[in-house]
Scaffold this motif. Sequence first.
Motif, PDB file in Angstrom:
ATOM      1  N   LYS A  80       0.821  -1.218   0.000  1.00 56.40           N
ATOM      2  CA  LYS A  80       0.000   0.000   0.000  1.00 56.40           C
ATOM      3  C   LYS A  80       0.852   1.263   0.000  1.00 56.40           C
ATOM      4  O   LYS A  80       0.484   2.282  -0.567  1.00 56.40           O
ATOM      5  CB  LYS A  80      -0.928   0.005   1.218  1.00 56.40           C
ATOM      6  N   LYS A  81       2.011   1.193   0.661  1.00 48.49           N
ATOM      7  CA  LYS A  81       2.841   2.388   0.815  1.00 48.49           C
ATOM      8  C   LYS A  81       3.379   2.895  -0.520  1.00 48.49           C
ATOM      9  O   LYS A  81       3.601   4.083  -0.692  1.00 48.49           O
ATOM     10  CB  LYS A  81       4.000   2.097   1.778  1.00 48.49           C
ATOM     11  N   SER A  82       3.623   1.971  -1.456  1.00 52.43           N
ATOM     12  CA  SER A  82       4.199   2.387  -2.738  1.00 52.43           C
ATOM     13  C   SER A  82       3.131   2.656  -3.790  1.00 52.43           C
ATOM     14  O   SER A  82       3.438   2.954  -4.936  1.00 52.43           O
ATOM     15  CB  SER A  82       5.150   1.310  -3.266  1.00 52.43           C
ATOM     16  N   SER A  83       1.868   2.551  -3.404  1.00 49.72           N
ATOM     17  CA  SER A  83       0.793   2.715  -4.373  1.00 49.72           C
ATOM     18  C   SER A  83       0.442   4.185  -4.582  1.00 49.72           C
ATOM     19  O   SER A  83       0.349   4.953  -3.625  1.00 49.72           O
ATOM     20  CB  SER A  83      -0.455   1.954  -3.914  1.00 49.72           C
ATOM     21  N   LEU A  84       0.249   4.550  -5.840  1.00 49.27           N
ATOM     22  CA  LEU A  84      -0.129   5.923  -6.168  1.00 49.27           C
ATOM     23  C   LEU A  84      -1.645   6.111  -6.175  1.00 49.27           C
ATOM     24  O   LEU A  84      -2.133   7.220  -6.353  1.00 49.27           O
ATOM     25  CB  LEU A  84       0.433   6.305  -7.549  1.00 49.27           C
ATOM     26  N   ILE A  85      -2.382   5.034  -5.978  1.00 49.86           N
ATOM     27  CA  ILE A  85      -3.841   5.118  -6.035  1.00 49.86           C
ATOM     28  C   ILE A  85      -4.432   4.734  -4.681  1.00 49.86           C
ATOM     29  O   ILE A  85      -4.150   3.661  -4.147  1.00 49.86           O
ATOM     30  CB  ILE A  85      -4.407   4.211  -7.149  1.00 49.86           C
ATOM     31  N   LYS A  86      -5.231   5.600  -4.134  1.00 45.71           N
ATOM     32  CA  LYS A  86      -5.795   5.415  -2.804  1.00 45.71           C
ATOM     33  C   LYS A  86      -6.612   4.127  -2.727  1.00 45.71           C
ATOM     34  O   LYS A  86      -7.353   3.788  -3.646  1.00 45.71           O
ATOM     35  CB  LYS A  86      -6.673   6.621  -2.459  1.00 45.71           C
ATOM     36  N   HIS A  87      -6.452   3.430  -1.611  1.00 46.55           N
ATOM     37  CA  HIS A  87      -7.166   2.189  -1.313  1.00 46.55           C
ATOM     38  C   HIS A  87      -6.725   1.020  -2.210  1.00 46.55           C
ATOM     39  O   HIS A  87      -7.377  -0.014  -2.229  1.00 46.55           O
ATOM     40  CB  HIS A  87      -8.681   2.364  -1.409  1.00 46.55           C
ATOM     41  N   HIS A  88      -5.670   1.198  -2.968  1.00 46.72           N
ATOM     42  CA  HIS A  88      -5.155   0.139  -3.823  1.00 46.72           C
ATOM     43  C   HIS A  88      -3.757  -0.277  -3.352  1.00 46.72           C
ATOM     44  O   HIS A  88      -3.013   0.536  -2.818  1.00 46.72           O
ATOM     45  CB  HIS A  88      -5.057   0.604  -5.281  1.00 46.72           C
ATOM     46  N   LYS A  89      -3.432  -1.525  -3.569  1.00 48.27           N
ATOM     47  CA  LYS A  89      -2.075  -2.002  -3.326  1.00 48.27           C
ATOM     48  C   LYS A  89      -1.328  -2.064  -4.647  1.00 48.27           C
ATOM     49  O   LYS A  89      -1.923  -2.304  -5.704  1.00 48.27           O
ATOM     50  CB  LYS A  89      -2.090  -3.392  -2.682  1.00 48.27           C
ATOM     51  N   SER A  90      -0.020  -1.850  -4.570  1.00 49.44           N
ATOM     52  CA  SER A  90       0.818  -1.893  -5.755  1.00 49.44           C
ATOM     53  C   SER A  90       1.472  -3.269  -5.883  1.00 49.44           C
ATOM     54  O   SER A  90       2.076  -3.778  -4.939  1.00 49.44           O
ATOM     55  CB  SER A  90       1.900  -0.806  -5.663  1.00 49.44           C
ATOM     56  N   TYR A  91       1.339  -3.887  -7.047  1.00 49.13           N
ATOM     57  CA  TYR A  91       1.967  -5.162  -7.363  1.00 49.13           C
ATOM     58  C   TYR A  91       2.794  -4.980  -8.634  1.00 49.13           C
ATOM     59  O   TYR A  91       2.558  -4.045  -9.399  1.00 49.13           O
ATOM     60  CB  TYR A  91       0.929  -6.270  -7.609  1.00 49.13           C
ATOM     61  N   LYS A  92       3.717  -5.902  -8.867  1.00 53.32           N
ATOM     62  CA  LYS A  92       4.512  -5.831 -10.093  1.00 53.32           C
ATOM     63  C   LYS A  92       4.584  -7.189 -10.774  1.00 53.32           C
ATOM     64  O   LYS A  92       4.647  -8.229 -10.123  1.00 53.32           O
ATOM     65  CB  LYS A  92       5.939  -5.340  -9.805  1.00 53.32           C
ATOM     66  N   LEU A  93       4.585  -7.136 -12.101  1.00 57.63           N
ATOM     67  CA  LEU A  93       4.913  -8.280 -12.939  1.00 57.63           C
ATOM     68  C   LEU A  93       6.300  -8.047 -13.512  1.00 57.63           C
ATOM     69  O   LEU A  93       6.634  -6.911 -13.883  1.00 57.63           O
ATOM     70  CB  LEU A  93       3.914  -8.401 -14.095  1.00 57.63           C
ATOM     71  N   PHE A  94       7.097  -9.102 -13.609  1.00 55.02           N
ATOM     72  CA  PHE A  94       8.442  -8.983 -14.152  1.00 55.02           C
ATOM     73  C   PHE A  94       8.599  -9.882 -15.375  1.00 55.02           C
ATOM     74  O   PHE A  94       7.962 -10.939 -15.465  1.00 55.02           O
ATOM     75  CB  PHE A  94       9.492  -9.379 -13.110  1.00 55.02           C
ATOM     76  N   PRO A  95       9.430  -9.469 -16.323  1.00 57.93           N
ATOM     77  CA  PRO A  95       9.687 -10.325 -17.489  1.00 57.93           C
ATOM     78  C   PRO A  95      10.105 -11.732 -17.064  1.00 57.93           C
ATOM     79  O   PRO A  95      10.834 -11.910 -16.097  1.00 57.93           O
ATOM     80  CB  PRO A  95      10.833  -9.593 -18.206  1.00 57.93           C
ATOM     81  N   LYS A  96       9.608 -12.699 -17.790  1.00 58.11           N
ATOM     82  CA  LYS A  96       9.911 -14.118 -17.582  1.00 58.11           C
ATOM     83  C   LYS A  96       9.494 -14.629 -16.203  1.00 58.11           C
ATOM     84  O   LYS A  96       9.965 -15.673 -15.755  1.00 58.11           O
ATOM     85  CB  LYS A  96      11.395 -14.395 -17.823  1.00 58.11           C
TER      86      LYS A  96
END
Length: 216
Positions: free
Chosen positions: A188-204
């Motif tokens: 949540k701390k790295s998310s730019l959108i309120k009430h949303h969590k930030s996740y990442k997809l990585f190549p391969k």
Amino acid sequence: MMDMLMSTPNYNASLLAMATAALNALDSSHAGAAHATEAQQSHFLCNWMAQALKDKSFDKAIAGELTLWVRQGRSMGSSAQLKRLLQTIRHQYSTLAEHTMGLGNALAKMLEDARQQDVIVYTDTPVKTKLKLDADGQSSIIVCADEYQQHIRDGELIKPISLFVRADEKFLAKLAFSHGLMLTQGDKKSSLIKHHKSYKLFPKNQLPSLALLTFH
């Protein structure tokens, strides 16, 4: 010279190797017998991981996770559910080990699947500053338009992509897994959108840290 040319095992491979070795060791021990209790299994796995840390048996990339799980095993006992955790890791990481290509197409299919399940999905909005989505609590997934357009080429993920998600994590984990994708843990701390969590997809699907697991 050969040693210098050998690559360091990646995070995924190291984690899978550890989980497999731990479960094999458990199966070969008294704690792996049919009559063994969850407390006995947890105690065995906790000690096994502590010894693996001491002996530096696995790549240092997973040392943080091992340290955390040893601490949880010692403080929570069977409630730490170490066996179930390792079984989930072994299943998820071995299943997705072959899913390294076409991840851009897989993401598109995952987002369409989410739409079919009444999740609000946006891929046409640039996300550069703090935003707020007024969706009355409805589940939503937002992918920065610039990343979605520039980090996918010919159906292939060529750079990491951030997903801002408001949804049940069990649902999200199973949705990603069903499309052959690994997501980082939500933040949540790295998310730019309120009430949303930030996740990442990585190549391969090569994440630098523990993936969001279908087990919680």
